[in-house]
Enzyme design. Structure first.
Site, PDB file in Angstrom:
ATOM      1  N   ASP A 292       8.559 -13.079 -17.926  1.00  0.00           N
ATOM      2  CA  ASP A 292       9.690 -12.218 -18.248  1.00  0.00           C
ATOM      3  C   ASP A 292      10.932 -12.811 -17.579  1.00  0.00           C
ATOM      4  OD1 ASP A 292      11.293 -10.232 -19.236  1.00  0.00           O
ATOM      5  OD2 ASP A 292      10.058  -8.574 -18.553  1.00  0.00           O
TER       6      ASP A 292
HETATM    7  C1  BGC Z   1      12.726  -7.524 -20.412  1.00  0.00           C
HETATM    8  C2  BGC Z   1      11.903  -8.013 -21.576  1.00  0.00           C
HETATM    9  C3  BGC Z   1      12.760  -8.786 -22.538  1.00  0.00           C
HETATM   10  C4  BGC Z   1      13.433  -9.916 -21.796  1.00  0.00           C
HETATM   11  C5  BGC Z   1      14.303 -10.801 -22.669  1.00  0.00           C
HETATM   12  C6  BGC Z   1      13.559  -8.622 -19.798  1.00  0.00           C
HETATM   13  O1  BGC Z   1      14.450  -8.129 -18.871  1.00  0.00           O
HETATM   14  O2  BGC Z   1      11.879  -6.959 -19.447  1.00  0.00           O
HETATM   15  O3  BGC Z   1      11.271  -6.940 -22.202  1.00  0.00           O
HETATM   16  O4  BGC Z   1      11.988  -9.262 -23.598  1.00  0.00           O
HETATM   17  O5  BGC Z   1      14.233  -9.376 -20.772  1.00  0.00           O
HETATM   18  O6  BGC Z   1      15.433 -10.159 -23.062  1.00  0.00           O
END
Ligand code: BGC
Length: 729
Positions: A292
């Site tokens: 993530d």
């Molecule tokens: C979130 C994810 C997301 C990623 C990309 C993160 O902060 O937890 O769910 O896909 O950002 O935007």
């Protein structure tokens, strides 16, 4: 040699080496007719260490509009980079970057473009929590097909969805993004979403690769706060948090995202047990895991790594192949390999997984997307119709006292509240490239349904604050009307990432507006638009009817008005429990049994929720027959439901299993199967549950081993129960 661009070049080459010689010059990885694995190996063998490392990095392209994910706009992106999160809404910028990757790099490896298409790209469908309340995976799959189409036509081949974190604490803002509190529901909707996004082959140019997130256990965030640790035993990991991911992997999900949470001492992004032992070795997943956002760097904040280098090593060795945005791999994988801390073979395995997806997507053959105008990419009629249907089926009729709904034709309506004329807030969190201007407001929906002359609007108050200056106008509108449609709920920014709330209650000003209006004496129908279960104990007694509309997306007020008029019949059922008060959390339906069945409740509250999991009313009435066993091998149960009313209505029948005694104590009951069917007025439909004893009656232990014990099991569907006996071997 890459390609022969000029005609003279081709002829000179032909004269020198002939046709077969030319063919031999096209490297195998560029030959579409060869098997993917052969192409991957050929390309891998040609890559330098630096080229390999860059394939494992992801950055952003364009201006980032996500408040939780800030990073600098990088204008110096290396075209050899593996993947980019694309922030544009048209394909032009993306094609320009791809051209650099294809034409300015030694090997011409296409970039994989990614984005959060969670519940739609431009046509926005209801939030996933709402979708689950439809109990209609077929519609959810179809919505993902449309979402994939809009995404792919914009030049993005990979979505960070579906999110399948089982979530049982409504304070956690991200509960909106998943399919509710139940394990089986998350698993079924996960598989449906994967099928919708990916189709039967990733080579389909209107589909996209899915990414199951957040692997794993993020939904257990302590106290519903975001980014905090989780306490998850191995038993709970296996019986609650892993099954939706396993279902997604079995459905062919190309990728997974490692989550932010610390799982009882080992952060998910450095967790070799979940990432390698389970995912790669047991489930044989041949795609890859992306961290993530900044999750590798966050291993330092979490106290697991002393610095970025160690964080890179831990995440990589645990089984995270791609680094999202924090550049730890770019900066440290090279030195880790030189120091012998990461074996080159591990690096090859990671790169192989990334390249495999690029080949499967056909990116080497079709690196660019046609640059079509918005009207050819977005909001096509089929998508909008689907958005209407899914929104209608997601709404849950929570209360319908004295049959206030459907509203009598010709009645005068006062539509009041901060959500009555809202557009943006009906889109919900993670609404992609959705635009408020595409959304039908609740007010407009009611005007179109009932006639503008029947409907009067007053805002009454804002979402929060203490400005009561709109109350008198709202009271006046209520006085003139025969029924008040009160539209309360949440701003779209109140759920989603980094949007936890300490209480499930709506802000006091909204409750006060309801109280003030109730004094007028006209019946109130409450429309609730929100991304989490709410605390309704003070609002519920004030209202004759309550319809939970969630955040319905682009369709907005259109289907909602149809439900109020009776043109449509509500068929949603809650995929998450609504507690009476926030203090009852956790109160999900499938907890384990208590030591003293009749004791232990709070002194100041009943032991039951306000609205249980599975609750949802219809305008039709159903009569349930007995559950019957119609065959032993296979074990098939049936139940006939009759619509005794004069309205057509859809019934979602939820089938639960209870195991009264087991060597590992089990939840009171567990959802194992569900089915939704339309039952015409006066007709009957027979619902069927084909029980696979090990899968449906059995349980899993803390090593992931599924077992079935002999003895008594209870099956429940609607109000009916049935006893099954599994004999000793
Ligand atoms: C979130 C994810 C997301 C990623 C990309 C993160 O902060 O937890 O769910 O896909 O950002 O935007």
């Amino acid at each position: 040699m890459r390609t022969c661009r000029s005609k003279t070049g081709i002829w000179t080459l032909l004269l020198t080496v002939g046709w077969s010689g030319l063919r031999a010059e096209v490297p195998p990885y560029r030959q579409a007719s060869l098997p993917v694995e052969e192409r991957v190996e050929d390309l891998l063998a040609r890559m330098t260490l630096q080229e390999k490392i860059l394939q494992l990095n992801q950055y952003t392209l364009g201006r980032n509009d996500n408040p939780n994910d800030r990073n600098a706009v990088n204008t110096q992106l290396p075209p050899e980079i593996g993947s980019l999160i694309y922030m544009g809404s048209g394909p032009e910028m993306r094609n320009r970057m791809q051209r650099r990757a294809m034409e300015e790099t030694r090997l011409g490896i296409p970039i994989l473009f990614a984005y959060n298409t969670v519940h739609g790209f431009r046509t926005i469908f209801p939030i996933p929590l709402a979708q689950a309340c439809s109990w209609n995976p077929r519609l959810v799959e179809a919505a993902c097909v449309e979402a994939a189409r809009e995404t792919r036509l914009t030049g993005i081949e990979w979505t960070f969805a579906p999110m399948v974190d089982v979530a049982r604490d409504g304070r956690w803002g991200r509960i909106a993004e998943g399919f509710g509190e139940d394990v089986h529901a998350n698993a079924v909707f996960c598989a449906a979403a994967v099928r919708g996004f990916q189709g039967t082959t990733l080579a389909d140019t209107l589909r996209i690769a899915a990414c199951l997130k957040h692997y794993v256990g993020y939904g257990a965030s302590l106290g519903g706060r975001d980014y905090v640790p989780t306490e998850i035993s191995r038993q709970t990991l296996w019986d609650t948090y892993l099954p939706p991911f396993e279902a997604g992997v079995r459905a062919g999900a190309a990728t997974l995202m490692s989550s932010f949470n610390d799982i009882s001492g080992t952060p998910a992004t450095a967790n070799g047990y979940t990432l390698t032992e389970i995912l790669k070795k047991r489930w044989k997943h041949d795609g890859f895991v992306v961290s993530d956002w900044d999750a590798i760097l966050q291993l330092v904040h979490q106290g697991r790594a002393a610095g970025r280098r160690e964080a890179a090593r831990l995440a990589f060795l645990a089984g995270v192949e791609m680094d999202m945005t924090d550049n730890c791999y770019r900066d440290h994988l090279g030195e880790l390999i030189a120091a012998g801390e990461v074996e080159p073979g591990r690096l090859d395995d990671a790169v192989r997984r990334v390249l495999r997806l690029k080949f499967r997507l056909g990116l080497f053959e079709r690196p660019y997307v046609p640059e079509r105008p918005e009207k050819e990419r977005f909001l096509r009629p089929e998508a909008l119709t689907l958005a209407d249907s899914l929104a209608a089926e997601s709404c849950v009729l929570l209360k319908n006292e004295t049959r206030i709904l459907p509203l009598a034709p010709g009645c005068r309506i006062a539509v009041i509240g901060p959500l009555a004329d809202a557009r943006e807030h009906l889109l919900g969190s993670w609404c992609g490239r959705g635009e408020a201007r595409d959304v039908t407001t609740l007010y407009d929906g009611l005007c179109a349904e009932f006639g503008a002359e029947q409907v009067r609007y007053a805002r009454g108050c804002d979402f929060n604050g203490d400005d009561r200056s709109g109350f008198p106008e709202a009271v006046a509108a209520a006085r003139e009307a025969q029924v008040v449609v009160l539209c309360l709920g949440e701003r779209r920014q109140w759920t989603g990432e980094n949007a936890s709330r300490a209480t499930l209650a709506l802000p006091p000003i909204q409750e006060e507006l309801a109280r003030t209006l109730s004094e007028v004496g006209k019946p109130i129908v409450l429309l609730l638009s929100n991304g989490r279960p709410l605390e309704l104990c003070r609002l519920e007694p004030l209202c004759a009817g309550i319809l939970e509309i969630w955040q319905p997306g682009t369709a907005g007020g259109k289907p909602v008005a149809g439900l109020l008029s009776g043109r449509l019949n509500p068929s949603g059922r809650l995929a998450v429990t609504f507690p009476r008060t926030t203090g009852q959390i956790p109160i999900y339906y499938n907890q384990r049994r208590k030591a003293r069945p009749d004791q232990g409740a709070y002194l100041d509250l009943p032991d039951t929720p306000m609205y249980p999991f599975g609750h949802g009313l219809s305008y039709a009435e159903f009569r349930y027959g007995e559950i019957r066993q119609v065959s032993v091998e296979p074990l098939v149960l049936e139940l006939t439901v009759t619509n005794t009313s004069s309205r057509d209505g859809a019934e979602s029948l939820l089938w639960y299993v209870s195991d009264p005694v087991c060597s590992i104590t089990r939840p009171v009951r567990e959802l194992k199967h569900f089915e939704k069917r339309l039952i015409r007025a006066g007709d009957s439909e027979t619902f069927r549950f084909e029980v696979d004893p090990l899968r449906d009656l059995g349980f899993v232990d803390e090593t992931g081993r599924r077992f079935l014990e002999p003895g008594e099991y209870w099956i429940q569907a609607g109000p009916q129960k049935f006893r099954l006996l599994i004999p000793e071997e």
